[in-house]
Every structure is written in C-alpha cells, then in structure tokens.
Write a protein that holds these residues in place. Sequence first.
Motif, PDB file in Angstrom:
ATOM      1  N   ILE A 143      27.239 -28.221  -2.873  1.00  0.00           N
ATOM      2  CA  ILE A 143      27.632 -28.098  -4.281  1.00  0.00           C
ATOM      3  C   ILE A 143      26.422 -28.250  -5.191  1.00  0.00           C
ATOM      4  O   ILE A 143      26.208 -27.441  -6.100  1.00  0.00           O
ATOM      5  CB  ILE A 143      28.717 -29.141  -4.623  1.00  0.00           C
ATOM      6  N   GLN A 144      25.608 -29.276  -4.932  1.00  0.00           N
ATOM      7  CA  GLN A 144      24.452 -29.536  -5.788  1.00  0.00           C
ATOM      8  C   GLN A 144      23.425 -28.415  -5.731  1.00  0.00           C
ATOM      9  O   GLN A 144      22.761 -28.129  -6.724  1.00  0.00           O
ATOM     10  CB  GLN A 144      23.808 -30.866  -5.418  1.00  0.00           C
ATOM     11  N   GLU A 145      23.297 -27.783  -4.574  1.00  0.00           N
ATOM     12  CA  GLU A 145      22.338 -26.688  -4.435  1.00  0.00           C
ATOM     13  C   GLU A 145      22.952 -25.340  -4.810  1.00  0.00           C
ATOM     14  O   GLU A 145      22.321 -24.299  -4.653  1.00  0.00           O
ATOM     15  CB  GLU A 145      21.789 -26.669  -3.013  1.00  0.00           C
ATOM     16  N   ARG A 146      24.205 -25.396  -5.290  1.00  0.00           N
ATOM     17  CA  ARG A 146      24.922 -24.202  -5.747  1.00  0.00           C
ATOM     18  C   ARG A 146      24.960 -23.101  -4.689  1.00  0.00           C
ATOM     19  O   ARG A 146      24.729 -21.929  -4.966  1.00  0.00           O
ATOM     20  CB  ARG A 146      24.345 -23.685  -7.058  1.00  0.00           C
ATOM     21  N   LYS A 147      25.262 -23.527  -3.470  1.00  0.00           N
ATOM     22  CA  LYS A 147      25.418 -22.565  -2.377  1.00  0.00           C
ATOM     23  C   LYS A 147      26.895 -22.281  -2.222  1.00  0.00           C
ATOM     24  O   LYS A 147      27.731 -23.152  -2.406  1.00  0.00           O
ATOM     25  CB  LYS A 147      24.854 -23.145  -1.080  1.00  0.00           C
ATOM     26  N   GLN A 166      28.626 -31.253  -8.871  1.00  0.00           N
ATOM     27  CA  GLN A 166      28.025 -30.105  -9.563  1.00  0.00           C
ATOM     28  C   GLN A 166      27.208 -30.570 -10.759  1.00  0.00           C
ATOM     29  O   GLN A 166      26.189 -29.980 -11.076  1.00  0.00           O
ATOM     30  CB  GLN A 166      29.105 -29.113  -9.970  1.00  0.00           C
ATOM     31  N   GLY A 220      32.920 -22.376 -12.919  1.00  0.00           N
ATOM     32  CA  GLY A 220      32.586 -21.359 -11.937  1.00  0.00           C
ATOM     33  C   GLY A 220      33.534 -21.275 -10.750  1.00  0.00           C
ATOM     34  O   GLY A 220      33.394 -20.376  -9.914  1.00  0.00           O
ATOM     35  N   ALA A 233      23.648 -31.241  -9.992  1.00  0.00           N
ATOM     36  CA  ALA A 233      22.910 -30.105  -9.426  1.00  0.00           C
ATOM     37  C   ALA A 233      21.532 -29.962 -10.046  1.00  0.00           C
ATOM     38  O   ALA A 233      21.337 -30.204 -11.243  1.00  0.00           O
ATOM     39  CB  ALA A 233      23.695 -28.813  -9.627  1.00  0.00           C
ATOM     40  N   THR A 238      30.793 -20.768  -2.636  1.00  0.00           N
ATOM     41  CA  THR A 238      31.799 -20.543  -3.671  1.00  0.00           C
ATOM     42  C   THR A 238      32.765 -21.721  -3.684  1.00  0.00           C
ATOM     43  O   THR A 238      33.182 -22.187  -2.632  1.00  0.00           O
ATOM     44  CB  THR A 238      32.595 -19.257  -3.363  1.00  0.00           C
ATOM     45  N   ARG A 258      18.872 -27.976 -11.645  1.00  0.00           N
ATOM     46  CA  ARG A 258      18.978 -26.812 -12.509  1.00  0.00           C
ATOM     47  C   ARG A 258      17.743 -25.968 -12.449  1.00  0.00           C
ATOM     48  O   ARG A 258      16.690 -26.307 -12.248  1.00  0.00           O
ATOM     49  CB  ARG A 258      19.243 -27.253 -13.935  1.00  0.00           C
TER      50      ARG A 258
END
Length: 95
Positions: free
Chosen positions: A7-11, A90, A30, A93, A13, A95
């Motif tokens: 989640i933190q690395e925005r990998k 999130q 998102g 994350a 869905t 940025r």
Amino acid sequence: MSVADIIQERKGTIVDVRTPQEFNGGHVAGAINIPLNEVPNRIEDFKALNAPVVLCCASGNRSGQAHRFLQQQGLDCYNGGSWLDVNYYQSLAVR
C-alpha cells in the motif's frame, strides 16, 4: 513484502468489497468498489486489474472471504483488513 509495504509503495490496486452505500460513505482514495456478492461474477475484472490486489472492507471479514475465493482462482491478492487501516497505510506512502 507486507500488505503495508504494498500500500505504501502504491503497488497494485485497492478494491473495497463493501456495499456501494458503505463505499460512498467513505473509502480509500483511488480504491474501486466491487461488492463481495459480485466478486464471483467479476473474476475477469479482477484479472484485468494491476496486481497485486489489496482487498478491504469494514472489519476485514468480507475482504477475507474475497481473498480466499480470489486466491483459489489464482489471483495475486491480499487481505488489507479494514479500509481505515488501508487508508492509514496509504497516508504513510512515500510521495
């Protein structure tokens, strides 16, 4: 890799499996909404998503059910638990 890292690395869905009414009351930025009762009929939609899929709901129960089902279908997915926890991760994350 942990769910928090994903989640933190925005990998992948984030998919919220709560009802549309619950989702509209607040959700992770998102995230997409696919209610738990629709999951079995939307396998192709899940396959088209950027993997891994992180599932969330109100408490982690419904997302756990969706996780078990989707894992049996061979999808790369994780139970993120409560949408509030996913939202917190999130917010941390990079940025």
